[in-house]
Design a protein around this motif. Structure first.
Motif, PDB file in Angstrom:
ATOM      1  N   SER A  80      -3.912   5.283   4.177  1.00  0.00           N
ATOM      2  CA  SER A  80      -3.642   4.408   3.037  1.00  0.00           C
ATOM      3  C   SER A  80      -4.497   4.855   1.851  1.00  0.00           C
ATOM      4  CB  SER A  80      -3.967   2.958   3.407  1.00  0.00           C
ATOM      5  OG  SER A  80      -4.190   2.174   2.255  1.00  0.00           O
ATOM      6  N   PHE A 121       0.838  -1.189   0.000  1.00  0.00           N
ATOM      7  CA  PHE A 121       0.000   0.000   0.000  1.00  0.00           C
ATOM      8  C   PHE A 121       0.876   1.242   0.000  1.00  0.00           C
ATOM      9  CE2 PHE A 121       0.971  -1.097   4.314  1.00  0.00           C
ATOM     10  CZ  PHE A 121       1.116   0.095   4.990  1.00  0.00           C
ATOM     11  N   CYS A 122       0.226   2.373  -0.155  1.00  0.00           N
ATOM     12  CA  CYS A 122       0.927   3.660  -0.142  1.00  0.00           C
ATOM     13  C   CYS A 122       0.146   4.613   0.750  1.00  0.00           C
ATOM     14  CB  CYS A 122       1.026   4.215  -1.566  1.00  0.00           C
ATOM     15  SG  CYS A 122       1.840   5.823  -1.670  1.00  0.00           S
ATOM     16  N   GLN A 123       0.853   5.350   1.573  1.00  0.00           N
ATOM     17  CA  GLN A 123       0.237   6.366   2.418  1.00  0.00           C
ATOM     18  C   GLN A 123       0.646   7.754   1.950  1.00  0.00           C
ATOM     19  OE1 GLN A 123       1.810   5.226   6.293  1.00  0.00           O
ATOM     20  NE2 GLN A 123      -0.177   4.440   6.901  1.00  0.00           N
TER      21      GLN A 123
END
Length: 352
Positions: free
Chosen positions: A227, A136-138
Motif C-alpha cells: 500500500s 488505498f492504492c498498491q
C-alpha cells in the motif's frame, strides 16, 4: 505522524470519508514520486501497465470466489436489479483481460501492473492513520507464467537469508512475505509475492503450449511497496520529516537578499520548477535573512539558495543545507546538475 503531516501540510483525514486520506500538494508529491519510482522499475523489468474499472457486478466476485469469502469487507452499490461492488483487489479484472484471447506459451510470462484505487470496508475500530485505511492504492501487479517459471528457483538464487514456513500459505497458495520494521520498531508486511492456483482454475485460464496442447497458467500476485499509504506512513516515521532530496516535497527555498535580487530569485525558482524540482521563494521583505533561513530549516527544505547582488551579477547561488552547513557559492547550472544527479540516484546525502 499526525503532527508531521499537519506541520508539512502533507495529508489529512475527514469525517466525510472515514478511512480515506486527502493528500495535499506536498503529500501528493511524495505519493507520485514513489509511484514514478516503481513505474521506472516496471519498464526495466518487463511489466506493462493496465487500467481497469473500479466498480464491478457481483457476478465477477462470485466467479472469483471473493464474494463467498470477502463480501463483508466490500463496499456495495445497488442499482436495481443489479448489485455492484468497489474492487478491493485487481486480480479478477486481470484474469478477465487474460481470457480475452488465446494465449501462447511464447507470450509468458505476462506481467501486468495496475495502480487503480482499491476500497476495503475495514471496521472503524481497525482504522489507524495511513497504516490502515479504507481507500488505498498498491503497486499491484500480476504475472501469468508457466509451472516451470516458479518462486523457489528464484529464492535459491537469492543471496540473502530466507526461511521456509510450511503450512503458512494463504488461500491462493504458497507466498513470500517481506517484513520490515519502522522507526518505532513496529513490524509491517509490505512486499508480498504469492502463487495462485485458484483463480486460473475459476476463470478457466489456458495457454497453448509448444506441443499445441492447452495448459493452465500459474498466477503470481506481487507488490513491492504494498500500500502506498502504508509505505508513506513508514517513511514519514523513519525520516521524521527530514525527507531525502529525491522524495522531498520541499527541496529548495530561494532567499533573495535586497529588493534588486527578487527578480533573479524568481528566475531561479522558475528554472528549478521547469526542471521538475519542488522550489519556493521567501520574498517577505519584512523578515531578516537569518529569520528566513531559520524558517526554511524548520520547514525541512533540503537546500536554501541565498541570492544577492553578487549572485545576480554572476549567475550563481549561495547554497546552505537544512542542517546549517554552508556549501558556498556555485553556478546555477552546476547546482542544477548536482540536484538532478541526487534525484536520479535517489541518494540520501546532503552535500552537492
Amino acid at each position: 505522524m499526525l503532527f508531521l503531516s499537519q506541520a508539512q501540510e502533507l495529508f489529512f483525514f475527514h469525517d466525510v470519508s472515514p478511512g480515506s486520506c486527502f493528500f495535499m500538494p506536498k503529500g501528493a508529491h511524495i505519493y507520485n514520486t514513489l509511484t514514478d519510482f516503481i513505474k521506472s522499475e516496471y519498464r526495466r523489468r518487463g511489466f506493462s501497465e493496465v487500467v481497469t474499472p473500479t466498480l464491478y457486478s457481483t457476478s465477477l466476485w462470485e466467479r472469483s470466489g471473493h464474494w463467498e469469502h470477502y463480501s463483508e469487507n466490500m463496499f456495495t452499490v445497488t442499482c436495481e436489479p443489479h448489485t455492484f461492488a468497489l474492487k478491493p483487489m485487481n486480480c479478477p479484472a486481470h484474469c478477465l483481460m487474460f481470457e480475452q484471447r488465446v494465449r501462447s506459451w511464447r507470450e509468458l510470462p505476462i506481467r501486468w501492473a495496475d495502480f487503480g484505487a482499491l476500497h476495503r470496508n475495514e471496521h472503524s475500530g481497525a482504522l489507524g492513520g495511513l497504516t490502515r485505511v479504507r481507500r488505498f492504492c498498491q503497486d499491484d501487479a500480476h504475472i501469468f507464467c508457466t509451472p516451470e517459471q516458479q518462486l523457489e528457483s528464484s529464492l535459491k538464487q537469492f543471496e540473502e537469508h530466507w526461511e521456509l514456513n510450511p503450512g503458512d500459505g494463504a488461500f491462493y497458495g504458497p507466498k513470500i512475505d517481506i517484513q520490515i520494521r519502522d522507526a518505532l520498531g513496529r513490524q509491517h508486511q509490505c512486499a508480498t509475492i504469492q502463487l495462485d492456483f485458484q483463480l486460473p482454475i475459476r476463470f478457466n485460464l489456458q495457454y497453448t503450449g509448444a506441443d499445441g496442447q492447452m495448459y493452465r497458467p500459474i498466477m503470481i500476485h506481487r507488490a513491492v511497496l504494498g500500500s502506498l499509504e502504508r509505505m508513506i506512513a513508514i517513511l514519514a516515521e523513519n525520516f521524521r520529516g527530514k525527507w531525502p532530496f529525491w522524495l522531498s516535497p520541499a527541496q529548495v527555498m530561494v532567499v533573495p537578499v535586497g529588493g534588486g535580487s527578487e527578480t533573479y530569485g524568481q528566475e531561479v525558482v522558475c528554472r528549478l520548477r521547469e526542471a521538475g524540482f519542488m522550489a519556493d521563494i521567501d520574498d517577505d521583505r519584512g523578515s531578516t535573512l537569518n529569520k528566513k533561513i531559520r524558517s526554511a530549516q524548520l520547514a525541512q527544505y533540503n537546500y536554501i539558495f541565498v541570492v544577492g547582488e553578487k549572485e545576480c551579477a554572476s549567475g550563481t547561488v549561495s547554497v546552505r543545507t537544512r542542517a546549517g552547513k554552508q556549501l558556498g557559492q556555485k553556478s546555477l547550472q552546476e547546482v542544477m546538475r548536482s540536484l538532478n544527479e541526487l534525484r536520479q540516484t535517489r541518494s540520501n546525502q546532503e552535500e552537492l
